[in-house]
Design a protein around this motif. Structure first.
Motif, PDB file in Angstrom:
ATOM      1  N   GLU A  86       0.837  -1.199   0.000  1.00 47.24           N
ATOM      2  CA  GLU A  86       0.000   0.000   0.000  1.00 47.24           C
ATOM      3  C   GLU A  86       0.873   1.250   0.000  1.00 47.24           C
ATOM      4  O   GLU A  86       0.642   2.183  -0.759  1.00 47.24           O
ATOM      5  CB  GLU A  86      -0.924   0.009   1.216  1.00 47.24           C
ATOM      6  N   LEU A  89       2.607   1.671  -3.466  1.00 45.21           N
ATOM      7  CA  LEU A  89       1.723   2.177  -4.533  1.00 45.21           C
ATOM      8  C   LEU A  89       1.326   3.629  -4.279  1.00 45.21           C
ATOM      9  O   LEU A  89       1.305   4.453  -5.205  1.00 45.21           O
ATOM     10  CB  LEU A  89       0.472   1.297  -4.642  1.00 45.21           C
ATOM     11  N   ALA A  90       1.028   3.948  -3.031  1.00 44.90           N
ATOM     12  CA  ALA A  90       0.628   5.319  -2.707  1.00 44.90           C
ATOM     13  C   ALA A  90       1.770   6.284  -2.992  1.00 44.90           C
ATOM     14  O   ALA A  90       1.573   7.364  -3.576  1.00 44.90           O
ATOM     15  CB  ALA A  90       0.209   5.404  -1.238  1.00 44.90           C
ATOM     16  N   LEU A  93       2.271   6.691  -6.772  1.00 48.68           N
ATOM     17  CA  LEU A  93       1.256   7.563  -7.362  1.00 48.68           C
ATOM     18  C   LEU A  93       1.562   9.028  -7.055  1.00 48.68           C
ATOM     19  O   LEU A  93       1.477   9.891  -7.940  1.00 48.68           O
ATOM     20  CB  LEU A  93      -0.121   7.172  -6.791  1.00 48.68           C
ATOM     21  N   VAL A 163      -3.850   0.824 -11.242  1.00 50.78           N
ATOM     22  CA  VAL A 163      -3.178   2.001 -10.689  1.00 50.78           C
ATOM     23  C   VAL A 163      -2.827   3.009 -11.797  1.00 50.78           C
ATOM     24  O   VAL A 163      -3.071   4.207 -11.673  1.00 50.78           O
ATOM     25  CB  VAL A 163      -1.906   1.581  -9.921  1.00 50.78           C
ATOM     26  N   THR A 183      -5.415   9.974  -2.838  1.00 52.59           N
ATOM     27  CA  THR A 183      -4.949   8.869  -3.678  1.00 52.59           C
ATOM     28  C   THR A 183      -4.826   7.587  -2.857  1.00 52.59           C
ATOM     29  O   THR A 183      -5.105   6.505  -3.336  1.00 52.59           O
ATOM     30  CB  THR A 183      -3.587   9.199  -4.313  1.00 52.59           C
ATOM     31  N   ARG A 184      -4.476   7.738  -1.603  1.00 55.60           N
ATOM     32  CA  ARG A 184      -4.312   6.541  -0.774  1.00 55.60           C
ATOM     33  C   ARG A 184      -5.636   5.793  -0.608  1.00 55.60           C
ATOM     34  O   ARG A 184      -5.649   4.549  -0.515  1.00 55.60           O
ATOM     35  CB  ARG A 184      -3.737   6.919   0.601  1.00 55.60           C
ATOM     36  N   ILE A 187      -5.898   3.596  -3.558  1.00 57.43           N
ATOM     37  CA  ILE A 187      -4.933   2.496  -3.451  1.00 57.43           C
ATOM     38  C   ILE A 187      -5.412   1.450  -2.432  1.00 57.43           C
ATOM     39  O   ILE A 187      -5.347   0.242  -2.675  1.00 57.43           O
ATOM     40  CB  ILE A 187      -3.547   3.051  -3.018  1.00 57.43           C
ATOM     41  N   ARG A 188      -5.925   1.942  -1.305  1.00 58.64           N
ATOM     42  CA  ARG A 188      -6.377   1.026  -0.267  1.00 58.64           C
ATOM     43  C   ARG A 188      -7.502   0.124  -0.780  1.00 58.64           C
ATOM     44  O   ARG A 188      -7.568  -1.052  -0.445  1.00 58.64           O
ATOM     45  CB  ARG A 188      -6.829   1.823   0.968  1.00 58.64           C
TER      46      ARG A 188
END
Lengths: 200, 200, 200, 200
Positions: A86, A89-90, A93, A163, A183-184, A187-188
């Motif tokens: 997580e 990816l966060a 991004l 993503v 954005t998180r 992603i979550r």
DNA sequence: TATTAAGCGAGACGGTACGTCTCGTCTTAGA
DNA sequence: TCTAAGACGAGACGTACCGTCTCGCTTAATA
């Protein structure tokens, strides 16, 4: 943007003059940055680079080709590796959005996507590029699988596709200013899912 | 595409002639379908509609405006309601891809997105449109929350954003021919997450 | 230029509204004076007169017709009668130049001549007008013949033609500012001839 | 009208292609001859010359400029030299009328005059042209002065002005079909005067 | 060392489309 | 039935780029 201020560039014999090629690429980037995709024309680039149009057409068969070339020169965003998907990816991004905001890359990439809707070559190049990027971004997921964080049956490129698609569409619709919290959340959803009762 | 073959259209007084407006919209759609965004010009539309260019400019200030108008006329894909979110979203995505494949809508939408990278008005219209569609698609998620399937703290529009982005990017990169199995994998990631150990 | 400032003119029943006709004529004159022949369009006149274009076309079949109508409204220059032909003609020419300089007549007449090179109706009207004016101007010569000043075999309209042509061409080539001395030289040539030895 | 039937004209490098220039001039002349000044448009000329509009605008800034250029290409009428001024002028006038009747020159010259009523550049060019022609035509009178036929105090250009004005106005009013007898009457008035009693 | 070959800048070429202007016609609503 | 209003199809206006061409030059590799 190493402004090659050669007063006059001439032929250097029966081979490509790298100074001209560079000047053209730099001019293309500058035009794109200043006037946007709307103002991006071969004529404008030639004018700015003080190059003849045929010199451009000799090496780049179309506007799309030049665009892609310029895009390829851009720095890529690296994959973070925090040990937690997580976070990876966060952070990825956010870095991507920041890169698109603060360099010409965002403007250029939007142009490439737009051009790909018209030009076959740009479409092919974009497809290939997107494929490679999915593979690259997918490595973050693959690492998570390796360390047992993510299920083994998950296809890394599908996650990367989700993503990347999120990122592209935000770029195309002027939403790359969003903060990490926002954005998180997206992603979550991908990482944890959204179901009330956890899936077995 | 109800080819209104009026021999000659004239003014019907000091007000807009709906026959002309329709003919122009239909011509625009036809040009877009046959020649694509690359061949879509006001001149081409005027020619095909047997209309004067000023008649087009009188009612649509720009190419973008006409494009958006034409897009607005397209049928929208309805939200399914099966009682299961994964099925709803998977079915929605498949219907959307089918719609984009089998009607001019896909071609037109690609054009709108491309135009939005150039034209401010198109960008605004697209932003607003995307916002509305997220709200609409989000209702599937909202229903799932209501019936306790999805956690209450999930923001429906974020999920809609993920799904829509996936769809848009597939459209823009020529990947709307994918079968249900493939799209369902992506949907499942969003709904169930991808973690090995379920989240509490 | 009796500015008829009717706020709004409406139909006065099933017959021509003279107020509209006047407003149109006056607007035409004003447009011609301010913007010249280049800016003289039916649209411009309609705009200025706050009249509908069809109202203009109903009463004047063409731009030329309106132009000629406006010209016909202009005051004509009278023939002087001093008892001496050279003085008469010289004075006539000076009055004509002054008239063309100081009223819209000059500008309008230039426009009529230009229009006659394109428009058949204007050409016919101009031909007829010129014919009448030659007859009228010729009366100065006829009087000179009557009083024995000029030979009886002289055709008055031919002399009028010479004088009028001189005037027209000066108008058309921007030379109507010439003083009496200059124009008198030309008149003297016609009246007295230019030969060294007098003709019997 | 040496119809240069080059299949396709291309650029011949970074300089004007005379073949294109000629084709454009010839097309302009042809359009003017066939459709008249009313049908004379840059578009029509470009179409006929198989040239791009920008090629025309590159070299002729306006319709007027092209018109004047075309006019300049026309053959001029020579001054006769019979030893007798009346004969010279009468013959000159007849030749001029014949030239205007039998070549495109008349049609073109009418157009130039009309254009000069609208376009500043055309007006200037026409003024200059008229000035030169008066000087040229005036030489017939100058020769007559030299041989003692005409008084020494006569200004040749004034006489030329009278003769030319007569010709121009006849051209502009469709009266260039007149026979020699008619024109000679006018010439005789200028040369011999019209007074009953000769002037000392 | 002289010749050849190709790249270079420049910019003209035939085109297409742009967005604006005016043309002359048409229809309507209102007086 | 005339009026103001203004939309309509048509087409010219002058401009911007397109992608191609030819020029005169410069330089490096070849003969």
């Amino acid at each position: 943007m190493t402004e090659t201020t050669d007063e006059t560039r001439r032929s250097i014999g029966a081979r490509r003059n790298p100074a001209s090629a560079d000047a053209i690429r730099e001019a293309a980037e500058a035009v794109l940055l200043e006037a946007g995709y709307a103002g991006f024309s071969i004529e404008a680039v030639a004018r700015r680079a003080r190059a003849g149009k045929p010199t451009i057409y000799r090496w780049w068969p179309s506007k799309a080709a030049l665009l892609i070339d310029v895009y390829q020169r851009q720095k890529r965003v690296d994959n973070p590796d925090t040990g937690n998907l997580e976070d990876d990816l966060a952070q990825f991004l956010q870095s991507l959005f920041q890169h698109w905001r603060e360099t010409p890359a965002g403007s250029i990439f939007r142009s490439v996507i737009a051009e790909a809707q018209t030009d076959e070559a740009a479409a092919t190049a974009l497809t290939e590029y997107a494929h490679n990027r999915r593979a690259h971004t997918g490595r973050m997921v693959a690492r998570a699988i390796e360390r047992g964080e993510v299920r083994a049956d998950v296809e890394p490129t599908v996650v990367a596709d989700l993503v990347a698609s999120y990122a592209w569409v935000h770029l195309l619709t002027g939403r790359i200013t969003e903060d990490e919290a926002t954005t998180r959340v997206a992603i979550r959803a991908i990482v944890h899912g959204i179901l009330a009762a956890p899936t077995g």
